[in-house]
Design a protein around this motif. Structure first.
Motif, PDB file in Angstrom:
ATOM      1  N   VAL A   5       0.854  -1.191   0.000  1.00  0.00           N
ATOM      2  CA  VAL A   5       0.000   0.000   0.000  1.00  0.00           C
ATOM      3  C   VAL A   5       0.881   1.229   0.000  1.00  0.00           C
ATOM      4  N   GLY A   6       0.291   2.364  -0.339  1.00  0.00           N
ATOM      5  CA  GLY A   6       1.046   3.606  -0.281  1.00  0.00           C
ATOM      6  C   GLY A   6       0.162   4.832  -0.347  1.00  0.00           C
ATOM      7  N   ILE A   7       0.680   5.920   0.209  1.00  0.00           N
ATOM      8  CA  ILE A   7       0.059   7.244   0.124  1.00  0.00           C
ATOM      9  C   ILE A   7       1.155   8.212  -0.316  1.00  0.00           C
ATOM     10  N   PHE A   8       0.900   8.949  -1.385  1.00  0.00           N
ATOM     11  CA  PHE A   8       1.880   9.895  -1.914  1.00  0.00           C
ATOM     12  C   PHE A   8       1.212  11.246  -2.094  1.00  0.00           C
ATOM     13  N   ASP A   9       1.800  12.280  -1.519  1.00  0.00           N
ATOM     14  CA  ASP A   9       1.284  13.631  -1.686  1.00  0.00           C
ATOM     15  C   ASP A   9       1.871  14.213  -2.970  1.00  0.00           C
ATOM     16  N   ILE A  10       1.041  14.350  -3.972  1.00  0.00           N
ATOM     17  CA  ILE A  10       1.517  14.800  -5.276  1.00  0.00           C
ATOM     18  C   ILE A  10       1.967  16.258  -5.243  1.00  0.00           C
ATOM     19  N   LYS A  11       1.269  17.082  -4.482  1.00  0.00           N
ATOM     20  CA  LYS A  11       1.495  18.523  -4.554  1.00  0.00           C
ATOM     21  C   LYS A  11       2.626  19.019  -3.662  1.00  0.00           C
ATOM     22  N   GLU A  12       2.677  18.524  -2.423  1.00  0.00           N
ATOM     23  CA  GLU A  12       3.670  19.024  -1.482  1.00  0.00           C
ATOM     24  C   GLU A  12       3.983  17.968  -0.429  1.00  0.00           C
ATOM     25  N   LYS A  13       4.830  18.293   0.525  1.00  0.00           N
ATOM     26  CA  LYS A  13       5.278  17.322   1.526  1.00  0.00           C
ATOM     27  C   LYS A  13       4.465  17.432   2.809  1.00  0.00           C
ATOM     28  N   ARG A  14       3.172  17.231   2.704  1.00  0.00           N
ATOM     29  CA  ARG A  14       2.341  17.260   3.899  1.00  0.00           C
ATOM     30  C   ARG A  14       2.499  15.961   4.686  1.00  0.00           C
ATOM     31  N   GLU A  15       2.200  16.052   5.952  1.00  0.00           N
ATOM     32  CA  GLU A  15       2.371  14.894   6.837  1.00  0.00           C
ATOM     33  C   GLU A  15       1.413  13.770   6.434  1.00  0.00           C
ATOM     34  N   ILE A  16       1.933  12.551   6.464  1.00  0.00           N
ATOM     35  CA  ILE A  16       1.127  11.361   6.171  1.00  0.00           C
ATOM     36  C   ILE A  16       0.580  10.804   7.482  1.00  0.00           C
ATOM     37  N   ASN A  17      -0.702  10.468   7.477  1.00  0.00           N
ATOM     38  CA  ASN A  17      -1.352   9.906   8.662  1.00  0.00           C
ATOM     39  C   ASN A  17      -0.897   8.452   8.823  1.00  0.00           C
ATOM     40  N   ARG A  18      -0.004   8.234   9.784  1.00  0.00           N
ATOM     41  CA  ARG A  18       0.564   6.904   9.976  1.00  0.00           C
ATOM     42  C   ARG A  18      -0.498   5.881  10.365  1.00  0.00           C
ATOM     43  N   GLU A  19      -1.448   6.304  11.184  1.00  0.00           N
ATOM     44  CA  GLU A  19      -2.501   5.389  11.622  1.00  0.00           C
ATOM     45  C   GLU A  19      -3.361   4.940  10.444  1.00  0.00           C
ATOM     46  N   LEU A  20      -3.661   5.865   9.538  1.00  0.00           N
ATOM     47  CA  LEU A  20      -4.433   5.532   8.349  1.00  0.00           C
ATOM     48  C   LEU A  20      -3.642   4.575   7.458  1.00  0.00           C
ATOM     49  N   LEU A  21      -2.374   4.858   7.266  1.00  0.00           N
ATOM     50  CA  LEU A  21      -1.522   3.989   6.453  1.00  0.00           C
ATOM     51  C   LEU A  21      -1.490   2.579   7.038  1.00  0.00           C
ATOM     52  N   SER A  22      -1.422   2.500   8.355  1.00  0.00           N
ATOM     53  CA  SER A  22      -1.409   1.201   9.017  1.00  0.00           C
ATOM     54  C   SER A  22      -2.723   0.453   8.790  1.00  0.00           C
ATOM     55  N   ARG A  23      -3.850   1.157   8.854  1.00  0.00           N
ATOM     56  CA  ARG A  23      -5.146   0.511   8.611  1.00  0.00           C
ATOM     57  C   ARG A  23      -5.219  -0.027   7.183  1.00  0.00           C
ATOM     58  N   MET A  24      -4.748   0.773   6.246  1.00  0.00           N
ATOM     59  CA  MET A  24      -4.721   0.324   4.855  1.00  0.00           C
ATOM     60  C   MET A  24      -3.870  -0.934   4.724  1.00  0.00           C
ATOM     61  N   ASN A  25      -2.735  -0.929   5.385  1.00  0.00           N
ATOM     62  CA  ASN A  25      -1.817  -2.067   5.314  1.00  0.00           C
ATOM     63  C   ASN A  25      -2.421  -3.316   5.959  1.00  0.00           C
ATOM     64  N   LEU A  44       5.079  11.081   2.042  1.00  0.00           N
ATOM     65  CA  LEU A  44       5.093   9.725   1.503  1.00  0.00           C
ATOM     66  C   LEU A  44       4.928   8.684   2.609  1.00  0.00           C
ATOM     67  N   GLY A  45       4.119   7.668   2.326  1.00  0.00           N
ATOM     68  CA  GLY A  45       4.010   6.536   3.228  1.00  0.00           C
ATOM     69  C   GLY A  45       3.878   5.253   2.442  1.00  0.00           C
ATOM     70  N   PHE A  46       4.698   4.259   2.768  1.00  0.00           N
ATOM     71  CA  PHE A  46       4.616   2.932   2.165  1.00  0.00           C
ATOM     72  C   PHE A  46       4.274   1.922   3.240  1.00  0.00           C
ATOM     73  N   GLY A  47       3.480   0.914   2.872  1.00  0.00           N
ATOM     74  CA  GLY A  47       3.202  -0.192   3.777  1.00  0.00           C
ATOM     75  C   GLY A  47       3.431  -1.515   3.076  1.00  0.00           C
ATOM     76  N   HIS A  48       3.689  -2.560   3.879  1.00  0.00           N
ATOM     77  CA  HIS A  48       3.971  -3.875   3.300  1.00  0.00           C
ATOM     78  C   HIS A  48       3.562  -4.966   4.278  1.00  0.00           C
ATOM     79  N   ARG A  49       2.875  -5.989   3.739  1.00  0.00           N
ATOM     80  CA  ARG A  49       2.604  -7.217   4.489  1.00  0.00           C
ATOM     81  C   ARG A  49       3.348  -8.347   3.783  1.00  0.00           C
ATOM     82  N   ARG A  50       4.098  -9.139   4.551  1.00  0.00           N
ATOM     83  CA  ARG A  50       5.002 -10.116   3.942  1.00  0.00           C
ATOM     84  C   ARG A  50       4.584 -11.558   4.176  1.00  0.00           C
ATOM     85  N   LEU A  51       4.610 -12.319   3.082  1.00  0.00           N
ATOM     86  CA  LEU A  51       4.563 -13.776   3.133  1.00  0.00           C
ATOM     87  C   LEU A  51       5.957 -14.242   2.751  1.00  0.00           C
ATOM     88  N   SER A  52       6.718 -14.742   3.706  1.00  0.00           N
ATOM     89  CA  SER A  52       8.131 -15.058   3.484  1.00  0.00           C
ATOM     90  C   SER A  52       8.278 -16.329   2.656  1.00  0.00           C
TER      91      SER A  52
END
Length: 629
Positions: A5-25, A44-52
């Protein structure tokens, strides 16, 4: 196999809601229950769930480069990562892991966007380049791995492996797209790049997407397409031998894993071929699994057992109850948007069975599209002959009239069901092929849809999806053209979507050797007449396998995962069907003609007509509406 998952601010470097990113992930926890990770920085926020699967002790994601300039989140497997790693090491890159993820990360730094051209495998990934202020996304050539995205009104760009991760974002407008509704009831799924929602998209197979911070526009770019350019034909024996060697190599590179590995074995040609090749490459018995059905008309388990015995596999088989409809409501949550392939039910069960033994399985998907195995290809060839023999001024009115007056005989043997064939021959090539594959015909959809929906469509028809691809199809061959259409639509939209969601629901990775892009390119160059020869689809493939599989595997009629929908809707699902189709969710959405819905229900339950396909499509749509509230 993982979820990203990811959230990218196209226009500027506004803060990413970490809790929201975690819910998406975490909405994709099932895709990667082994580990989860987040990377958050300004804008910018990236999330990842891993199957090893490989390098179990390292390779955690999101992964950051040594110079802290690049960040990657990746879902899939790269089968040529070791050779790419050697090339990158020769260029001075230093690796800390033994996994394929790091190869993509430094491949981006070394080669930029062209890194995707070097990757051999199944993948969907996003890489953030801090120096260039660039976000790059890519999806594998055949669409084995999914990738959804949307731009929000607040200037954020969001993406994820499944639509459910995007739906976690409160700013995502979940507005139904009328054209996607038309396409769903035409195809039984929503073909790429649309989703059921307006302004939410799937990145198409073989495409990448580049966004720059502060940039005003972005456009997906196609980096690969399958070319159906016929090569000089070798003799049949040499071609068959080369096909086996190329398949062996595609299977071999997919047998690398640090976890238990096996294969689906349905008893059909494609899965049996994969198992036969695996058995020749493995010193240990191959783990195989299949499911059986009580109805002998759909039961291939005896053929699967025949292959398992021949190759001494560690075989497991479980019988599916013919009335196994307990998953009907669960499917809506699994697929996130309307999806009407009822074989999703047994596919879910075979993935559930496989997970009891292994973490990775190889499947035979892709053989029919690449080697002309579907019966509809044979019928399309016959219809094309009729179109070529008869001028339009004769063919269209004559066969159009026959299609109108010939009775619809759902109860009759297939040989007597000429109505659909007449209707198809009366159409042009694209419309005829669409008629043969559509879940609901043009006429049925017109009756089913409300006046408001028909108005909103403004004349748009689902067949336009085919026409869009046909306009750029790299072939003049009628057979290759419909193969191309299926590779662009049915394969990613139905087959691969079905397998991805069903397998990921059980944290099971499925690898598809017949969709190795190098093998696909080679098969595309085979002459059409050795793919479909007379009445025999996959002719050259079957000839190549004669030393590996018995004739009653190779040359029997094609079967498949089928469920007894018609009987269900007259019996155990009778009340559920009536409640769903005539209930509030369907009536209040404003998309359907209530009088015709009542007619469908009554005529099916009385036995007058078999409306099982439209009913199942509506049932899945109603379940989606409930899940969407």
């Amino acid at each position: 196999m993982c979820g990203i998952v990811g959230i990218f601010d196209i226009k500027e470097k506004r803060e990413i809601n970490r809790e929201l990113l975690s819910r998406m992930n975490e909405s994709q926890f099932h895709r990667g229950p082994d580990e989860g990770g987040l990377h958050v920085e300004a804008g910018l926020g990236f999330g990842h769930r891993r199957l090893s699967i490989i390098d179990l002790s390292s390779g955690q994601q999101p992964m950051v480069s040594h110079d802290k300039n690049a960040v990657l989140t990746f879902n899939g497997e790269i089968y040529n990562f070791l050779e790419l790693r050697k090339e990158l090491e020769a260029m001075g890159y230093i690796f800390q892991t033994h996994c394929d993820t790091e190869v993509i990360l430094y491949g981006w730094q070394a080669w930029g966007e062209s890194c995707v051209d070097r990757l051999r495998g199944m993948f969907a990934f996003a890489v953030w380049d801090r120096d260039k202020q660039t976000l790059f996304l890519a999806r594998d050539r055949l669409g084995v791995k999914p990738l959804y995205y949307a731009e929000l009104a607040n200037g954020q760009f969001i993406f994820g492996s499944e639509l459910k991760s995007l739906k976690e974002h409160p700013e995502l407008p979940k507005i139904l797209d009328p054209r996607a509704v038309e396409e769903y009831f035409g195809f039984g799924y929503v073909p790429d790049p649309k989703t059921i929602y307006k302004n939410v998209y799937k990145l198409e197979p073989g495409y990448c997407l580049t966004l720059k911070r502060g940039g005003k526009t972005y456009q997906p770019r196609q980096y690969w397409d399958v070319k159906f350019t016929p090569r000089s034909l070798k003799d049949e024996k040499a071609t068959a031998e080369e096909l086996i060697e190329r398949l062996r190599e595609a299977v071999k590179i997919r047998m690398v894993a640090d976890v238990p590995l096996g294969a689906f074995l349905s008893g059909g040609v494609d899965s049996s071929a994969v198992v036969a090749i695996m058995a020749g490459l493995s010193p240990d018995p191959v783990n195989t699994c299949s499911i059986s059905f009580g109805d002998p008309a759909f039961n291939e388990s005896k053929f699967a057992a025949q292959v398992a015995d021949r190759y001494h596999t560690a075989h497991r088989v479980e019988q599916v109850d013919p009335d196994d409809f307990s998953l009907v409501d669960q499917l809506a949550g699994l697929y996130d948007e309307p999806y009407a392939d009822s074989s999703a039910l047994p596919t879910y069960r075979v993935c559930e069975l496989a997970k009891k033994q292994v973490t990775v399985v190889l499947s035979g998907d892709g053989g029919d599209e690449n080697l002309a195995g579907y019966r509809r290809y044979r019928w399309h060839a016959y219809e094309e002959q009729m179109r070529n023999w008869l001028p339009d001024v004769i063919r269209k009115p004559v066969f159009g009239l026959l299609g109108q007056v010939y009775p619809k005989a759902d109860w009759a043997p297939k040989i007597f069901r000429a109505k659909s064939t007449f209707e198809s021959i009366a159409r042009d090539s694209m419309s005829g092929y669409f008629h043969s594959v559509s879940v609901l015909s043009n006429g049925l959809r017109r009756k089913l849809f409300s006046e408001q929906l028909r108005s909103d469509l403004q004349g748009y028809q689902a067949v336009d999806v085919f026409k869009r691809y046909a306009d750029k199809a790299p072939t003049e061959s009628p057979l290759a053209l419909v193969q191309y259409l299926d590779i662009k639509t049915y394969l990613p939209g139905d087959i691969l979507t079905k397998v991805d969601r069903a397998s990921m629901a059980h944290a099971l990775e499925v690898r598809v050797p017949l969709l190795d892009h190098k093998l696909v390119e080679w098969m595309a160059g085979l002459q059409p007449e050795i793919k479909l020869k007379g009445r025999e689809g996959k002719y050259i493939f079957k000839k190549s396998l004669e030393n590996y599989l018995p004739d009653d595997i190779l040359y029997r009629p094609k079967m498949g995962f089928a469920v007894p929908l018609a009987a269900w809707f007259k019996g155990p699902l009778k009340n559920k069907m009536r409640e769903s189709l005539l209930g509030e969710n369907i009536s209040q959405c404003g998309l359907f003609n209530q009088t015709f819905l009542q007619q469908i229900v009554n005529q099916h339950q009385s036995g007058l007509r078999d409306y099982s396909a439209p009913i199942w499509s509506l049932l899945m749509f109603e379940a989606f509406l409930r899940n969407n509230n």
